[in-house]
Design a protein around this motif. Structure first.
Motif, PDB file in Angstrom:
ATOM      1  N   GLU A  42       0.767  -1.363  -0.258  1.00 52.37           N
ATOM      2  CA  GLU A  42       0.119   0.366  -0.078  1.00 52.37           C
ATOM      3  C   GLU A  42       1.285   1.060  -0.432  1.00 52.37           C
ATOM      4  O   GLU A  42       2.311   1.259   0.122  1.00 52.37           O
ATOM      5  CB  GLU A  42      -0.906   0.243   1.343  1.00 52.37           C
ATOM      6  CG  GLU A  42      -1.803  -0.831   1.215  1.00 52.37           C
ATOM      7  CD  GLU A  42      -2.777  -1.244   2.806  1.00 52.37           C
ATOM      8  OE1 GLU A  42      -3.468  -1.053   3.190  1.00 52.37           O
ATOM      9  OE2 GLU A  42      -2.202  -1.636   3.215  1.00 52.37           O
ATOM     10  N   SER A  43       0.649   2.584  -0.609  1.00 49.94           N
ATOM     11  CA  SER A  43       1.144   3.481  -0.654  1.00 49.94           C
ATOM     12  C   SER A  43       0.153   4.591  -0.814  1.00 49.94           C
ATOM     13  O   SER A  43      -0.695   4.532  -0.958  1.00 49.94           O
ATOM     14  CB  SER A  43       2.041   3.678  -2.466  1.00 49.94           C
ATOM     15  OG  SER A  43       1.310   3.583  -3.333  1.00 49.94           O
ATOM     16  N   TRP A  44       1.231   6.173   0.003  1.00 49.94           N
ATOM     17  CA  TRP A  44       0.688   6.816   0.137  1.00 49.94           C
ATOM     18  C   TRP A  44       1.538   8.224  -0.769  1.00 49.94           C
ATOM     19  O   TRP A  44       2.874   8.404  -0.623  1.00 49.94           O
ATOM     20  CB  TRP A  44      -0.002   7.438   1.843  1.00 49.94           C
ATOM     21  CG  TRP A  44      -1.083   6.530   2.639  1.00 49.94           C
ATOM     22  CD1 TRP A  44      -2.434   6.163   2.455  1.00 49.94           C
ATOM     23  CD2 TRP A  44      -0.528   5.238   2.839  1.00 49.94           C
ATOM     24  NE1 TRP A  44      -2.585   5.105   2.824  1.00 49.94           N
ATOM     25  CE2 TRP A  44      -1.581   4.445   3.211  1.00 49.94           C
ATOM     26  CE3 TRP A  44       0.873   4.743   3.278  1.00 49.94           C
ATOM     27  CZ2 TRP A  44      -2.382   3.386   4.042  1.00 49.94           C
ATOM     28  CZ3 TRP A  44       0.447   3.505   3.726  1.00 49.94           C
ATOM     29  CH2 TRP A  44      -0.418   2.728   4.054  1.00 49.94           C
ATOM     30  N   THR A  45       1.289   9.394  -0.888  1.00 47.51           N
ATOM     31  CA  THR A  45       1.538  10.004  -1.449  1.00 47.51           C
ATOM     32  C   THR A  45       0.989  11.338  -0.897  1.00 47.51           C
ATOM     33  O   THR A  45      -0.482  11.858  -0.562  1.00 47.51           O
ATOM     34  CB  THR A  45       1.753   9.697  -3.197  1.00 47.51           C
ATOM     35  OG1 THR A  45       0.689  10.090  -3.468  1.00 47.51           O
ATOM     36  CG2 THR A  45       2.330   8.746  -3.849  1.00 47.51           C
ATOM     37  N   THR A  46       1.051  12.593  -1.790  1.00 47.74           N
ATOM     38  CA  THR A  46       0.289  14.027  -1.585  1.00 47.74           C
ATOM     39  C   THR A  46      -0.875  13.616  -1.760  1.00 47.74           C
ATOM     40  O   THR A  46      -1.945  14.353  -1.458  1.00 47.74           O
ATOM     41  CB  THR A  46       1.331  15.129  -2.298  1.00 47.74           C
ATOM     42  OG1 THR A  46       1.308  14.862  -3.199  1.00 47.74           O
ATOM     43  CG2 THR A  46       2.169  15.358  -1.413  1.00 47.74           C
TER      44      THR A  46
END
Length: 990
Positions: A42-46
């Protein structure tokens, strides 16, 4: 012993020591070591709430929050959302750019960043600290409360708890003023990585390790026999005299971060190559991530309390976690990702996986595809005899047989098979082969083939499921269920269960004499002993209508596949709902956040769920075959989330967090936001609340993160909030004391004064009333005498008035009936108007659904009506409407309803009428309208209508039925007008 074997041996010893230490943690049982690319990513960015995509450092505080630093502030993550803190009064930071984090033994979070900024956080309370010189690269705390600060260009600082501060630079022993990393070893010595090698600080002295070259050292990780050093030129394993490449394959690769996980695996972050893992069973592995997101530079690594791996990169935040499901796809060698059927081999530890591009045999002991058959064939169905012979049903080529390592064509149209589209295969006890196709049933027995269709008793030719139940064969079709017993078909009625038709899969529970079925309206239970059939669906707690397969695992949990995820629920709960002992079925719905690459499971083929020899369940999906081990699922619920109250707002205004809050009398709304800090299945965390002093029992809040109270009475309350992972224990409550102050008129002394005043007022009223009644009695006696005489005079007059009143009431009644008729009737055509029709339609639709009778609805529209009004006159248009109204009356039955909908639109409501019957009525009406004599309006004028017809069988609500008829009318007008169009009643099978 060569260098590589020495390194491997040292690694094994280190890994063993870490694994033994970790084994004390019960949660570690969830994580059997697996290849690095099996972790769920899972990933998160701005775009997801990060203040900046460069995640410089990561930390987890004791209450469970994940903290991360970026160049645009500090972010706190609770599993659902990021709370961002920047340069303001709360943090006291000189700049938003943040670089480092550290949690000391008391749970205090210390943060450092650009311009030497330092601050700490403890239980939501921020404490700004005096800045140091230069960017803060790293922080390490001592047991006495002091902490070390590594800076970029300004050397090393030590901050004492009493406010004292010491500084070391090249002037007093440091090899460089640029300090990148700090680490404490088991002996309490401080390791310092700089731009020119590493030193050890002990007893106020720096000891240069000459074995380490004078190169930038980005991380130091003490191990049992020395320490690991992350440098620009690879990962070194060093002691006091020698440094060697720890992993030769990483030589000359810049290594930035190091971390051992609970299993003793070494995680290696690099500056240009992303993340590697070095473990005993798998050696060196490279993490493959989404190439659309640049994650080549790793800046931080963290393993949280639940054993998930967090990776901070220059392209955002990445998390690797264990999930209930894993998925096998083409990347593991499958013939195709669109999986239609799956079957456990009877002879070995392998699974047969049928896809849209061939058949694969997958060895579960080696996790590899060991055989691929019939490429480019879409495999819809599988069945295996006890001798290992495998039958393979395909979409376009009939039935193949696999035996002794060879595949041969057994049946197709040229061999007499009724259809090449084979969706189900069943092996009967008498040795016959039953083949369910899209055009009927074929039975192969003793070399002879028999074809059976609806003409022979099948309820439908489209066969999607079959099951051998003792000496019976159960068959699921697109139009119902039947069973073959004693030489004939016996239909099992399910249509009366919310119009159920399709039976996509069966599960025979022989020990309980039950047959379960997955249908297009829910779960079916058939009691083989009594013959009773029941279906539960959405009204009983199932989230949607259509399900493809049902399976019961060894833990007596039931699994159902669908187009929108995989369901799991207790067999006992399902039986309780069927038996009327439980109102709604508690379910868990698994989707893509649980490891499924696609939540769309496939149906219309069989089998689509199978159990392997290790107890795992394998399920067909649109993106590979999903695998879940039911025996591991309960471990995911062993972690109990800690609950934190994150925000309290009074009438929309946020308050400072505290264990108690006093509320002014005028406050009307209290909002409390909270979060359960668990990251295994954050979207599934359940909450319950109780306001002591108001609630008698716990209030179930589901997945809601907020609760509101309005207009609380004055008093003292205690809010309690608990969280749990599904199936786990409830957490210790988070509490908030709430004191609601009263208005002055709500205080006790005011209440006593008000009571005294009320008593005095009541006494005065009683005295005044007694005196008043005495005076009134005398006056009334006199008035009675006068009025008696007057009453005699008026008696005769009243009788006359009563007669006039009766005549007036009768006249008013006639006027009311006329007005009511006018309100419910179209003035021009004499037909019921829309208001009248709406009331009738709602009543007839409800009656149709209760009785199970069809209700047809037809929308009519005069073609080119505007042309009549514009070219002739509005009077001609009115005449045309009156003529059409007469045609409607002529074609409607006595109990049918025809009405003017508005303008040139009319509507017909036909109770107890199927879609086909309504079409015929509409066609007769259309012909009748076209044949009307319109010469009175204009010479050679002809009128035509377009009609859209729908039936309640395909509509759940009256609004949906109206919408379907309206869309059908639109198609009729778009297709050339003067035609009848039907609503499409058929749904996609998935």
């Amino acid at each position: 012993m060569n260098l590589h074997r020495l390194v491997t041996l040292l690694f094994a010893v280190t890994a063993l020591s870490y694994s033994l230490a970790a084994s004390a943690d019960a949660g570690a049982r969830i994580y059997a070591i697996q290849p690095i690319n099996r972790y769920f990513q899972e990933s998160w960015t701005t775009r997801d709430g990060l203040p900046h995509n460069t995640v410089n450092s990561l930390a987890q505080t004791p209450e469970g929050y994940i903290w991360l630093t970026t160049w645009e502030g500090v972010a706190r993550f609770n599993g659902s959302e990021f709370k961002v803190f920047g340069r303001d009064r709360t943090t006291g930071l000189p700049d938003a750019g943040m670089r480092s984090t550290h949690v000391d033994k008391t749970g205090r979070l210390i943060l450092g960043g650009s311009r030497g900024g330092l601050t700490s956080v403890t239980h939501h309370v921020w404490q700004p600290l005096q800045a140091v010189g230069g960017l803060v690269n790293d922080i390490v705390a001592e047991d006495d409360g002091s902490f070390w600060v590594a800076t970029e260009g300004d050397g090393l600082y030590r901050e004492y708890s009493d406010g004292r501060r010491e500084q070391w630079t090249v002037d007093n022993g440091m090899p460089s003023n640029s300090v990148y990393t700090l680490a404490k070893d088991a002996k309490g010595e401080l390791w310092i990585g700089t731009s020119k090698g590493a030193v050890v600080f002990d007893k106020q002295q720096f000891h240069l390790n000459k074995a380490i070259p004078a190169v930038p050292v980005f991380d130091v990780l003490p191990i049992a026999n020395g320490y690991l050093v992350a440098t620009e030129f690879g990962l070194l394993q060093c002691d006091t005299a020698l440094c060697q490449q720890y992993v030769p394959k990483l030589a000359n690769i810049a290594v930035s971060e190091l971390m051992f996980d609970h299993q003793g695996s070494l995680w290696i972050g690099t500056i240009e190559r992303g993340v590697y893992r070095f473990s005993e069973p798998f050696g060196l592995e490279h993490l493959e991530t989404d190439r659309e997101m640049p994650r080549n530079r790793v800046l931080s690594l963290l393993q949280d309390k639940e054993k998930s791996i967090w990776i901070g990169t220059n392209g955002g935040l990445l998390r690797l976690r264990d999930v209930p499901f894993s998925t096998v796809t083409e990347s593991q060698g499958l013939a195709g990702n669109y999986v239609r059927s799956v079957l456990a081999d009877q002879d070995d530890h392998s699974m047969w996986i049928g896809s849209s591009n061939g058949l694969s045999r997958y060895d579960i002991t080696t996790d590899k595809v060991v055989e691929s058959l019939i490429p480019k064939q879409s495999v819809l169905s599988l069945a295996q005899q006890t001798d290992g012979t495998l039958y393979i049903g395909t979409y376009t080529s009939g039935v193949f047989v696999y035996k002794n390592g060879k595949v041969t064509l057994l049946l197709d149209r040229q061999h007499g098979l009724i259809s090449n589209e084979v969706r189900a295969i069943s092996l009967s006890k008498d040795g016959s082969l039953w083949v369910g196709t899209s055009q009927g049933l074929s039975i192969l027995k003793d070399g002879k083939l028999q074809n059976i269709t609806t003409a022979d008793g099948l309820p439908g030719n489209f066969i999607v499921a079959m099951a051998q139940v003792d000496d019976q064969v159960w068959i699921g079709t697109g139009t119902g269920i039947t069973k073959w017993a004693h030489g004939k078909f016996n239909d099992i009625a399910i249509n009366h269960f919310d119009n159920a038709e399709y039976a996509f899969g069966f599960y025979h529970q022989s020990e309980k004499q039950l047959l379960w079925g997955a249908t297009d309206r829910g779960l079916m239970r058939h009691n083989l002993a009594t013959g009773e059939t029941q279906v539960i669906g959405r009204k009983d707690g199932l989230p949607f209508d259509k399900y493809f397969q049902v399976y019961i695992d060894d833990k007596h949990d039931m699994w159902m596949s669908s187009n929108r995820g995989i369901l799991r629920f207790s067999e006992a709960d399902a039986n309780a709902v069927f038996d009327g002992k439980l109102k709604r079925l508690p379910i868990v719905l698994y989707g893509e956040s649980d490891g499924l690459i696609s939540a769309q499971a496939n149906g219309g083929s069989s089998p689509t769920i199978a159990k392997s020899t290790d107890g795992s369940l394998w399920m067909s999906t649109a993106r590979g075959v999903a695998r879940v081990d039911p025996n591991r699922l309960y471990l995911f619920s062993q972690y109990t989330p800690n609950v934190e109250i994150e925000n309290v707002a009074l009438d929309g205004e946020a308050q400072l967090l505290s264990h108690a809050i006093t509320i002014a009398p005028e406050v009307q709304r209290i909002e409390v936001r909270y979060a359960g800090l668990s990251y295994i299945m954050p979207s599934r965390i359940l909450y319950r609340t109780r306001l002591q002093g108001f609630d008698q029992v716990w209030r179930e809040n589901g997945n809601q993160h907020q609760i509101e109270f309005t207009n609380l009475a004055p008093g003292k309350y205690q809010l309690e909030i608990q969280a749990q992972n599904p199936g786990g224990e409830w957490s210790t409550p988070a509490t908030l004391q709430i004191i609601k102050q009263p208005f002055w008129w709500q205080t006790t002394w005011v209440s006593y004064l008000a009571l005294l005043g009320l008593l005095l007022l009541i006494g005065a009223i009683v005295l005044w009333r007694t005196h008043s009644l005495r005076r009134s009695r005398a006056k009334l006696l006199h008035l009675v005498e006068l009025k008696t005489e007057e009453l005699r005079r008026h008696t005769t007059h009243l009788a006359e008035l009563n007669n006039e009143k009766s005549e007036l009431l009768e006249m008013l009644r006639h006027q009311a009936l006329a007005l009511e008729k006018q309100a419910m009737q179209d003035e021009l055509t004499g037909l019921p108007n829309r208001r009248s029709f709406d009331e009738t339609f709602a009543r007839e639709f409800s009656r149709a659904k209760r009785s199970g009778q069809p209700l047809a609805l037809a929308f009519l529209d005069i073609d080119h009506f505007k042309r009549i009004n514009d070219t002739l006159s509005h009077e001609a248009g009115d005449t045309a409407l009156e003529l059409l109204a007469e045609q409607l009356k002529a074609h409607c039955r006595e109990f049918d309803v025809c009405a003017r909908w508005g303008g040139e639109e009319f509507v017909m409501l036909l109770p107890a009428t199927t879609l086909e019957q309504a079409r015929r009525v509409s066609e007769r009406l259309r012909y009748g309208v076209a044949a009307m004599d319109c010469n009175d309006i204009a010479p050679q004028l002809s009128i035509t209508v377009s009609i859209g017809v729908a039936c309640s069988d395909a509509a759940e609500t009256s609004a949906e039925l109206l919408n379907q008829a309206d869309k059908a009318l639109y198609r009729a007008k778009q297709s050339g007008r003067n035609r009848v169009e039907l609503a499409d009643p058929h749904a996609d099978l998935g």
